[in-house]
Design a protein around this motif. Structure first.
Motif, mmCIF file in Angstrom:
data_model
loop_
_atom_site.group_PDB
_atom_site.id
_atom_site.type_symbol
_atom_site.label_atom_id
_atom_site.label_comp_id
_atom_site.label_asym_id
_atom_site.label_seq_id
_atom_site.Cartn_x
_atom_site.Cartn_y
_atom_site.Cartn_z
ATOM 1 N N CYS A 47 0.967 -0.973 -0.245
ATOM 2 C CA CYS A 47 -0.314 -0.147 -0.077
ATOM 3 C C CYS A 47 0.705 1.030 0.361
ATOM 4 O O CYS A 47 2.710 1.183 -0.271
ATOM 5 C CB CYS A 47 -0.817 0.289 1.099
ATOM 6 N N HIS A 48 0.181 2.439 0.151
ATOM 7 C CA HIS A 48 1.170 4.126 0.288
ATOM 8 C C HIS A 48 0.918 4.556 1.200
ATOM 9 O O HIS A 48 0.836 6.027 1.452
ATOM 10 C CB HIS A 48 0.993 4.214 -0.984
ATOM 11 N N GLU A 92 -11.120 15.676 4.034
ATOM 12 C CA GLU A 92 -9.743 15.605 4.389
ATOM 13 C C GLU A 92 -9.656 13.676 4.547
ATOM 14 O O GLU A 92 -8.505 13.069 3.912
ATOM 15 C CB GLU A 92 -9.110 16.027 6.100
ATOM 16 N N ILE A 93 -10.467 12.992 4.732
ATOM 17 C CA ILE A 93 -9.739 11.489 5.001
ATOM 18 C C ILE A 93 -10.700 10.654 3.559
ATOM 19 O O ILE A 93 -10.278 9.919 3.239
ATOM 20 C CB ILE A 93 -10.457 11.129 6.125
ATOM 21 N N TRP A 94 -11.565 11.675 2.889
ATOM 22 C CA TRP A 94 -12.247 10.783 1.969
ATOM 23 C C TRP A 94 -11.708 11.120 0.815
ATOM 24 O O TRP A 94 -11.549 10.847 -0.448
ATOM 25 C CB TRP A 94 -13.619 10.493 2.257
ATOM 26 N N ASP A 130 -12.038 6.733 19.239
ATOM 27 C CA ASP A 130 -11.211 5.280 18.620
ATOM 28 C C ASP A 130 -11.136 5.323 16.816
ATOM 29 O O ASP A 130 -11.093 4.510 16.563
ATOM 30 C CB ASP A 130 -12.180 3.937 18.415
ATOM 31 N N PHE A 131 -11.793 6.834 16.334
ATOM 32 C CA PHE A 131 -11.638 6.920 15.368
ATOM 33 C C PHE A 131 -10.439 7.535 14.818
ATOM 34 O O PHE A 131 -9.852 8.938 14.738
ATOM 35 C CB PHE A 131 -12.567 7.892 14.393
ATOM 36 N N CYS A 132 -9.447 6.854 14.203
ATOM 37 C CA CYS A 132 -7.993 7.210 13.757
ATOM 38 C C CYS A 132 -6.985 6.161 13.903
ATOM 39 O O CYS A 132 -7.983 5.082 13.787
ATOM 40 C CB CYS A 132 -7.327 7.835 15.837
ATOM 41 N N VAL A 133 -5.593 6.272 13.327
ATOM 42 C CA VAL A 133 -5.597 5.462 12.576
ATOM 43 C C VAL A 133 -5.038 4.142 13.402
ATOM 44 O O VAL A 133 -5.514 3.124 12.666
ATOM 45 C CB VAL A 133 -3.932 5.821 12.080
ATOM 46 N N SER A 164 -5.407 6.071 1.229
ATOM 47 C CA SER A 164 -6.662 5.790 1.735
ATOM 48 C C SER A 164 -6.510 5.246 3.478
ATOM 49 O O SER A 164 -6.620 4.113 3.142
ATOM 50 C CB SER A 164 -7.438 6.198 1.436
ATOM 51 N N PHE A 165 -6.647 5.380 4.618
ATOM 52 C CA PHE A 165 -7.153 4.399 5.764
ATOM 53 C C PHE A 165 -8.873 4.223 5.102
ATOM 54 O O PHE A 165 -8.685 3.383 6.050
ATOM 55 C CB PHE A 165 -6.808 5.191 6.697
#
Length: 471
Positions: free
Chosen positions: A38-39, A56-58, A142-145, A418-419
């Motif tokens: 992955c990147h 930002e995340i999407w 809990d919404f973190c990497v 993307s996570f």
């Protein structure tokens, strides 16, 4: 009388037979994830990054979505420009209804469900509600990497790293309490750029700094690459990678490579023939390093990059201006692999193909270089990039099955920045179960659920764990 319509993305999404449904729900759904290529950003993993809003995340860095927004007539300011994040999200919400039959429609709504618990379709009318609910979820502890990696039971992540990059972030990750094992992947493609001496010499300068050495001759470069190969190995790296339009096929000896290197260091650009020869020389050298260390080499072949020069100059690489290349792959790849085999230096190898016309060429070629030392030693890798979708995955699975051993396949990876991409493993698993289960229910595979379940479990996770040596 027509049957009742199935609900979109329900529990049996993409599962069209009884055995397919049983294989997914009883076997595939709960398998752990080994995302071996992955990147993702090591810096964001080390810092346990959090996101400020859904845009930002999407949408950040997602050139899959950017291409569709451009195709839908969205102004660039609302894609990669300086528009407000809420306005960018609204532009995406207005694009999504136009993406029917594109895999992005599946992926986007799977992501809304799996990460945010949102089952509504994204439209201009639902955008406000989805924005507010998703942002509220992003604010939860809990919404973190690290929370995402735990949620999806990601056992291993393989990032993509240049030899001149420091490994500090990987050291920090290893020292943290994160259960997911995160390892670098050795990608030395900038070492090939003797046709671009300004970029090549800037990279050599970085390599000198990270190795605390002077690099004026070819032997110095080889020593520095070997040193960084050892450094990567020491922090857990077991894979290398190259992203090439095609494999070079012109052989080159030490003396000729030394001249090409010295000319590039003095500022003279290599000719196309010299460039290919130098690449061949280095790829053989790097193949020997990988084989000696027990690594797996990955070759991603077939992308035509930065085709829209105006767009590339405006926004830079990895912004949506790449496409499937029309390169002749077979003969040069055979020449390179044969050179490794002749030197008894064939590492474990995964070949990824981007042009579907070459699927059978790649799949059949893997069989030529199997040597009996490792089960599935030479792999035909999963559908990637433009083939990372239902049709592309089925084409890859079928070509592999017809020419080799599907049961030894190391399976899916995200190849993503993307996570939010981990549901792609679920997507692949549903397609795999549908393929295998459907054939069993048609009598094309044995009515032996245990045997089918073993195949599915191995392809989902077991083979990757054993092949790469990651528990």
């Amino acid at each position: 009388m027509l049957g009742a319509a199935m609900a979109y993305l329900d529990d049996d999404f993409l599962l069209h037979s009884p055995t397919a449904r049983r294989l997914f729900h009883e076997v595939a759904a709960d398998q752990p994830i080994y995302d071996y290529h992955c990147h993702l950003s090591p810096r964001e993993i080390a810092g346990n990054h959090r996101w400020s809003n859904l845009a930002e995340i999407w949408l950040g860095g997602d050139h899959y979505k950017w291409r569709l927004m451009r195709a839908n007539g969205v102004d660039e300011r609302l894609i990669t420009g300086d528009a407000d994040p809420r306005d960018k999200f609204q532009a995406w919400a207005e694009t999504v209804p136009w993406t029917l039959r594109n895999p992005i429609h599946h992926w986007s709504h799977l992501e809304l469900r799996r990460y945010f618990g949102i089952e509504e379709l994204l439209t201009p009318d639902t955008a406000d509600s989805i924005w507010d609910r998703a942002n509220a979820r992003l604010a939860e502890d809990d919404f973190c990497v690290h929370g995402i990696l735990r949620k999806f039971d990601v056992r291993m992540v393989g990032t993509t790293d240049d030899p001149a990059d420091p490994l500090d972030d990987h050291a920090a990750i290893a020292a943290s309490d994160l259960d997911t094992r995160v390892y670098p992947t050795f990608r030395p493609d900038k070492a090939f750029t003797v046709d671009q001496p300004e970029a090549f010499n800037a990279w050599i300068d970085k390599l000198e700094g990270i190795t605390d050495s002077a690099i004026s001759q070819l032997g110095d470069l080889l020593k520095a690459l070997r040193q960084r190969h050892d450094d990567f190995h020491a922090v857990g790296c077991r894979l290398s990678d190259h992203g090439l339009d095609r494999c070079p096929g012109l052989e080159c000896d030490d003396a000729e490579a030394a001249i090409i290197f010295e000319q590039a260091r003095s500022g003279r650009a290599a000719t196309p023939e010299e460039h290919e020869k130098f690449m061949f020389f280095l790829l053989v050298f790097l193949g020997r390093l990988d084989a000696a260390s027990g690594w797996t080499k990955q070759l991603h072949l077939g992308a035509a990059r930065n085709v829209n020069l105006a767009g590339f100059r405006r926004l830079g690489p990895d912004t949506g201006y790449d496409t499937i290349g029309d390169f002749s792959q077979g003969r040069p790849l055979m020449t390179y692999l044969s050179a490794l085999a002749e030197q008894d230096a064939m590492p474990k190898l995964i070949l990824y193909n981007l042009n579907p016309r070459d699927n059978y060429l790649f799949a059949a070629l893997t069989g030529v270089f199997q040597d009996g030392s490792v089960a599935g030693k030479i792999q035909f890798g999963s559908g990637w990039w433009f083939l990372d979708q239902k049709d592309g995955m089925e084409l890859q699975l079928n070509a592999l099955s017809m020419t080799g051993l599907l049961s030894r396949f190391v399976g899916m990876l995200t190849d993503s920045r993307s996570f939010l991409s981990f549901p792609r493993h679920e997507y692949f698993r549903r397609i795999l179960c549908n393929l295998v289960g459907g054939e069993a229910d048609r009598g094309e595979l044995p009515d032996d659920f245990d045997a089918l379940a073993k195949l599915v479990a191995d392809v989902c996770a077991g083979n990757a764990s054993r092949y790469f040596g990651f528990p």
